[in-house]
Every structure is written in structure tokens, then in C-alpha cells.
Scaffold this motif. Structure first.
Motif, PDB file in Angstrom:
ATOM      1  N   GLU A   1       0.803  -1.208   0.000  1.00 33.33           N
ATOM      2  CA  GLU A   1       0.000   0.000   0.000  1.00 33.33           C
ATOM      3  C   GLU A   1       0.847   1.274   0.000  1.00 33.33           C
ATOM      4  N   MET A   2       2.134   1.144   0.168  1.00 40.01           N
ATOM      5  CA  MET A   2       2.992   2.315   0.174  1.00 40.01           C
ATOM      6  C   MET A   2       3.147   2.867  -1.251  1.00 40.01           C
ATOM      7  N   LYS A   3       3.462   4.134  -1.322  1.00 46.29           N
ATOM      8  CA  LYS A   3       3.668   4.766  -2.605  1.00 46.29           C
ATOM      9  C   LYS A   3       5.105   4.559  -3.051  1.00 46.29           C
ATOM     10  N   VAL A   4       5.280   3.920  -4.187  1.00 47.30           N
ATOM     11  CA  VAL A   4       6.613   3.673  -4.715  1.00 47.30           C
ATOM     12  C   VAL A   4       7.013   4.862  -5.585  1.00 47.30           C
ATOM     13  N   LEU A   5       8.143   5.430  -5.282  1.00 51.02           N
ATOM     14  CA  LEU A   5       8.669   6.554  -6.041  1.00 51.02           C
ATOM     15  C   LEU A   5       9.892   6.115  -6.831  1.00 51.02           C
ATOM     16  N   TYR A   6      10.090   6.765  -7.974  1.00 51.18           N
ATOM     17  CA  TYR A   6      11.213   6.452  -8.851  1.00 51.18           C
ATOM     18  C   TYR A   6      12.099   7.678  -8.995  1.00 51.18           C
ATOM     19  N   ASN A   7      13.397   7.445  -9.125  1.00 51.93           N
ATOM     20  CA  ASN A   7      14.330   8.529  -9.417  1.00 51.93           C
ATOM     21  C   ASN A   7      14.291   8.829 -10.915  1.00 51.93           C
ATOM     22  N   MET A   8      14.204  10.091 -11.228  1.00 48.37           N
ATOM     23  CA  MET A   8      14.215  10.541 -12.628  1.00 48.37           C
ATOM     24  C   MET A   8      15.390  11.482 -12.832  1.00 48.37           C
ATOM     25  N   VAL A   9      16.167  11.239 -13.872  1.00 46.30           N
ATOM     26  CA  VAL A   9      17.251  12.137 -14.263  1.00 46.30           C
ATOM     27  C   VAL A   9      16.696  13.081 -15.327  1.00 46.30           C
ATOM     28  N   VAL A  10      16.600  14.352 -14.995  1.00 47.16           N
ATOM     29  CA  VAL A  10      16.069  15.336 -15.938  1.00 47.16           C
ATOM     30  C   VAL A  10      17.136  15.651 -16.987  1.00 47.16           C
ATOM     31  N   GLU A  11      16.765  15.476 -18.233  1.00 50.00           N
ATOM     32  CA  GLU A  11      17.666  15.807 -19.336  1.00 50.00           C
ATOM     33  C   GLU A  11      17.293  17.144 -19.979  1.00 50.00           C
ATOM     34  N   VAL A  12      15.994  17.367 -20.178  1.00 49.07           N
ATOM     35  CA  VAL A  12      15.517  18.559 -20.873  1.00 49.07           C
ATOM     36  C   VAL A  12      14.457  19.267 -20.030  1.00 49.07           C
ATOM     37  N   PRO A  13      14.685  20.518 -19.637  1.00 48.92           N
ATOM     38  CA  PRO A  13      13.663  21.260 -18.898  1.00 48.92           C
ATOM     39  C   PRO A  13      12.476  21.628 -19.796  1.00 48.92           C
ATOM     40  N   ARG A  14      11.310  21.762 -19.192  1.00 51.10           N
ATOM     41  CA  ARG A  14      10.141  22.215 -19.936  1.00 51.10           C
ATOM     42  C   ARG A  14      10.397  23.584 -20.561  1.00 51.10           C
ATOM     43  N   TRP A  15       9.840  23.795 -21.758  1.00 51.42           N
ATOM     44  CA  TRP A  15       9.916  25.025 -22.559  1.00 51.42           C
ATOM     45  C   TRP A  15      11.253  25.197 -23.271  1.00 51.42           C
ATOM     46  N   SER A  16      12.203  24.294 -23.078  1.00 54.03           N
ATOM     47  CA  SER A  16      13.497  24.437 -23.762  1.00 54.03           C
ATOM     48  C   SER A  16      13.536  23.564 -25.010  1.00 54.03           C
ATOM     49  N   ASN A  17      14.525  23.813 -25.879  1.00 57.14           N
ATOM     50  CA  ASN A  17      14.585  23.157 -27.188  1.00 57.14           C
ATOM     51  C   ASN A  17      15.779  22.234 -27.396  1.00 57.14           C
ATOM     52  N   ALA A  18      16.876  22.471 -26.677  1.00 56.51           N
ATOM     53  CA  ALA A  18      18.078  21.662 -26.899  1.00 56.51           C
ATOM     54  C   ALA A  18      17.814  20.213 -26.525  1.00 56.51           C
ATOM     55  N   LYS A  19      18.099  19.296 -27.442  1.00 55.74           N
ATOM     56  CA  LYS A  19      17.852  17.871 -27.208  1.00 55.74           C
ATOM     57  C   LYS A  19      19.003  17.310 -26.383  1.00 55.74           C
ATOM     58  N   MET A  20      18.924  17.516 -25.068  1.00 56.37           N
ATOM     59  CA  MET A  20      19.931  16.995 -24.154  1.00 56.37           C
ATOM     60  C   MET A  20      19.578  15.551 -23.806  1.00 56.37           C
ATOM     61  N   GLU A  21      20.602  14.700 -23.632  1.00 58.01           N
ATOM     62  CA  GLU A  21      20.344  13.297 -23.349  1.00 58.01           C
ATOM     63  C   GLU A  21      21.534  12.647 -22.662  1.00 58.01           C
ATOM     64  N   ILE A  22      21.259  11.579 -21.939  1.00 59.58           N
ATOM     65  CA  ILE A  22      22.328  10.786 -21.344  1.00 59.58           C
ATOM     66  C   ILE A  22      23.133  10.149 -22.468  1.00 59.58           C
ATOM     67  N   ALA A  23      24.439  10.352 -22.436  1.00 65.22           N
ATOM     68  CA  ALA A  23      25.316   9.810 -23.471  1.00 65.22           C
ATOM     69  C   ALA A  23      25.597   8.345 -23.150  1.00 65.22           C
ATOM     70  N   THR A  24      24.775   7.477 -23.638  1.00 64.59           N
ATOM     71  CA  THR A  24      24.842   6.049 -23.270  1.00 64.59           C
ATOM     72  C   THR A  24      26.098   5.359 -23.770  1.00 64.59           C
ATOM     73  N   LYS A  25      26.750   5.934 -24.769  1.00 59.36           N
ATOM     74  CA  LYS A  25      27.909   5.270 -25.352  1.00 59.36           C
ATOM     75  C   LYS A  25      29.234   5.912 -24.962  1.00 59.36           C
ATOM     76  N   GLU A  26      29.205   6.772 -23.914  1.00 65.13           N
ATOM     77  CA  GLU A  26      30.421   7.395 -23.406  1.00 65.13           C
ATOM     78  C   GLU A  26      30.671   6.961 -21.968  1.00 65.13           C
ATOM     79  N   PRO A  27      31.934   6.852 -21.560  1.00 61.41           N
ATOM     80  CA  PRO A  27      32.236   6.525 -20.160  1.00 61.41           C
ATOM     81  C   PRO A  27      31.606   7.529 -19.206  1.00 61.41           C
ATOM     82  N   LEU A  28      31.025   7.040 -18.132  1.00 63.05           N
ATOM     83  CA  LEU A  28      30.323   7.816 -17.108  1.00 63.05           C
ATOM     84  C   LEU A  28      28.983   8.378 -17.591  1.00 63.05           C
ATOM     85  N   ASN A  29      28.660   8.178 -18.848  1.00 64.58           N
ATOM     86  CA  ASN A  29      27.337   8.530 -19.378  1.00 64.58           C
ATOM     87  C   ASN A  29      26.889   9.942 -18.998  1.00 64.58           C
TER      88      ASN A  29
END
Length: 345
Positions: A99-127
Motif C-alpha cells: 500500500e505504500m507509494k513507490v517513487l522512482y528517481n528521474m534524471v532530468v535531461e531537458v527542462p520544460r519550454w526548452s529546445n536543446a535535445k539533451m540526453e544521457i550519453a549512453t555510449k560514453e564513459p560515465l554517461n
């Protein structure tokens, strides 16, 4: 046992070593205060910082993550997927775990209202987080009238992976080789690299050029509306038109770049919270197989600092060398006026 974090009692963002507010990370702003900007996200047991390298609005710009004691980590592999079940005033909840509320961690890549397509670099060391590049040019998402950039805080759930070797039984499409995407519909405009805790509400099955690209709909646990939004139907009732706008945004956002409209599974219907959790858990298991070298990595960089039993673990010294090899932080590059153009699709 999977590592967990306690829920933040503050959930606030404090910017250190810089005289500029968080909004000053937007395009076109020159920052000269410090080569390293540390962003602390409050946790009861854990703090994350970010360190900028390179020049904002350029291909060499990176946002690296580290702990409060200065150890560099991967936001993809070292930040836990789940935050601990909700507790009140630091007293363990007496409700049954189910019955507890399960929360998830989210890594924000792109803030609302912005345009730059920022993303986790999955193919680089330390991402680190970087800006996506297509055909040698930095990628910016077009403004599809009446929207300005992204219409939610957009990011990813850590320790998840949409396996390109796994075919979804419902849509018959394989994963897109990235962490699962999240749309935070909360009222706060976040910053790139911010780690927030979210409550999952539902999920949308987007098919991007034949690849399965799930979009989790969630809300920041510290948002004023978080308590009253518990499922996708709550969103539909309290925010008329928002879910429809979300489908339309995802359908058309690549059209100005000459791409076809995206398609959707399940007749464009949002699936409920339970369905979303099943998909998240499935992508978490695929990630576990990835970091334990039990599946083909597909070019993914799996170096990590904390995954027990992972053959990809590396030392703090090796991690620091990765960051130090990146260009020093410098002034932001200018951004073309074309980024602010309206597109009528």
C-alpha cells in the motif's frame, strides 16, 4: 538486494559557486563565474552534484555527475531506479508494503519550454548528459505551434534499458537502446542534470521509426498536485487536453526535420499505472542483464561504480581521469535564431 535511496524531505535545488539562477543555463547566456558549477539535490542519505565541462551550446558540452564526497558516477548505472517507499516525518510507514507509494528517481535531461535535445550519453564513459548531434549539427526540437519546445520536464529512469534485442509482444517492435523516457508533468521547471523523485501515473507506447520508445507519464513527488494525481484518469480529469497534447507533440515533433509522423501502439491510448510499472520493471531487468554482461551491449558504455557483481566496475581514479580528459568549462556558444521559429504542422 537492489540499492535504494530515502525520499527527499526537501526536493529543493540549490546552485553553488555561481551567481546565476538555474534559468541562466538556457541558450545564449554566457557564464564566466566558475569552470565547475555544482548542483546539489537534497537527499536524506545521498547528494548528487553535476559538473559542467566544455562549452554550452556546443558539441563538446557535457554534464558529469558525482556524489557529495566528490566521486564521479554514471547517472545511467549508479543512481538507483527506485526511491524508498514513502515515509512520514522520518517515521517508517505502518501500512503494508503493497500500500505504500513507490517513487522512482528521474534524471532530468531537458527542462520544460526548452529546445536543446539533451540526453544521457549512453555510449560514453560515465554517461554524462550531452546535446544530441545529427548530421554534424546540434539537435534542437522544433516549436510546434502552439508549443514552445518540450511541454514537460523530459528525462529518463536510471537503471532501465530498452533492449534492442527484445521484441515487445504487444507492438512487435524492439527497444530503442536507451533508458526508458519520462515526462514529468509537475509545475516546477527543472534543470538539466537534476534528479527528482516521481510518482508514475501511466505510459504511452510510441513507435519511433519502427523502434519501441515507451514514454512514462509521471509527476514530481514534491509537486502540489502530486497527492491528488494517482493514475492516468486523474490527469485526464484534472488537466483537460494535456494527454491529447502529449500525443500530438510526440506525433509531430520530428516532422519539421523532414521525418514522418511517429506512430503509437494500443490505438494511441495511455496505459494505466500498473501496466507502466510492469514495463519499467521489465526494462530494469534488461538493464541488470546489460551491466552483468549477460546480453549484447549494443554499443552501450557500462562502466559503473556501484553495481555489485558487474564486470564493468572501475575505480574512482579511472572515473576522475575520464572527466579531467574532457575540455574545461567555458563560455556558452551563440544559438541560431532559427531555434525560436514557429512551425505549423
Amino acid at each position: 538486494m537492489r540499492p535504494q535511496l530515502l525520499r527527499s524531505s526537501l526536493g529543493c535545488l540549490v546552485t553553488l559557486l555561481s551567481p546565476f539562477p538555474a534559468s541562466c543555463t538556457n541558450k545564449g547566456v554566457t557564464r564566466t563565474a566558475a569552470a565547475v558549477t555544482s548542483l546539489y539535490y537534497s537527499r536524506k542519505m545521498m547528494h548528487y552534484q553535476t559538473e559542467e565541462r566544455g562549452h554550452p551550446n556546443s558539441p563538446d558540452y557535457r554534464i558529469y555527475f558525482k556524489t557529495s564526497d566528490g566521486k564521479y558516477i554514471s547517472p545511467f548505472h549508479d543512481i538507483p531506479l527506485k526511491a524508498e517507499s514513502e515515509k512520514d516525518n522520518d517515521v517508517p510507514a505502518k501500512k503494508p508494503k503493497s500500500e505504500m507509494k513507490v517513487l522512482y528517481n528521474m534524471v532530468v535531461e531537458v527542462p520544460r519550454w526548452s529546445n536543446a535535445k539533451m540526453e544521457i550519453a549512453t555510449k560514453e564513459p560515465l554517461n554524462p548528459i550531452k546535446q544530441d548531434v545529427k548530421k554534424g549539427k546540434l539537435r534542437y526540437v522544433a516549436n510546434i505551434f502552439p508549443h514552445k519546445g518540450y511541454i514537460w520536464n523530459y528525462g529518463a529512469l536510471p537503471q532501465t534499458w530498452e533492449d534492442p534485442n527484445h521484441k515487445d509482444k504487444e507492438t512487435n517492435c524492439c527497444g530503442d537502446n536507451d533508458p526508458i523516457d519520462v515526462c514529468d508533468i509537475g509545475t516546477q521547471v527543472c534543470s538539466p542534470g537534476q534528479v527528482i523523485q516521481v510518482k508514475v501515473l501511466g505510459i504511452l507506447a510510441m513507435i519511433d521509426e519502427g523502434e519501441m520508445d515507451w514514454k512514462v507519464i509521471a509527476i514530481n513527488a514534491n509537486d502540489p498536485d502530486a497527492e491528488k494525481l494517482n493514475c492516468i484518469e486523474d490527469v485526464r480529469r484534472s488537466r483537460p487536453g494535456h494527454l491529447e497534447a502529449t500525443v500530438e507533440w510526440f506525433r509531430k515533433y520530428k516532422v519539421p526535420d523532414g521525418k514522418p509522423e511517429n506512430q503509437f501502439g494500443f490505438n494511441e491510448e495511455f496505459k494505466d499505472k500498473d501496466f507502466a510499472v510492469e514495463i519499467i520493471e521489465s526494462t530494469h531487468e534488461h538493464w541488470r542483464a546489460l551491466v552483468h554482461k549477460q546480453t549484447h551491449a549494443g554499443g552501450i558504455e557500462c562502466k559503473n561504480m556501484s553495481c555489485c557483481g558487474s564486470p564493468f566496475q572501475f575505480s574512482a581514479e579511472e572515473a576522475r581521469a575520464v572527466v579531467q580528459s574532457a575540455p574545461a568549462f567555458g563560455n556558452a556558444h551563440p544559438v541560431s535564431a532559427e531555434v525560436d521559429k514557429w512551425h505549423f504542422v
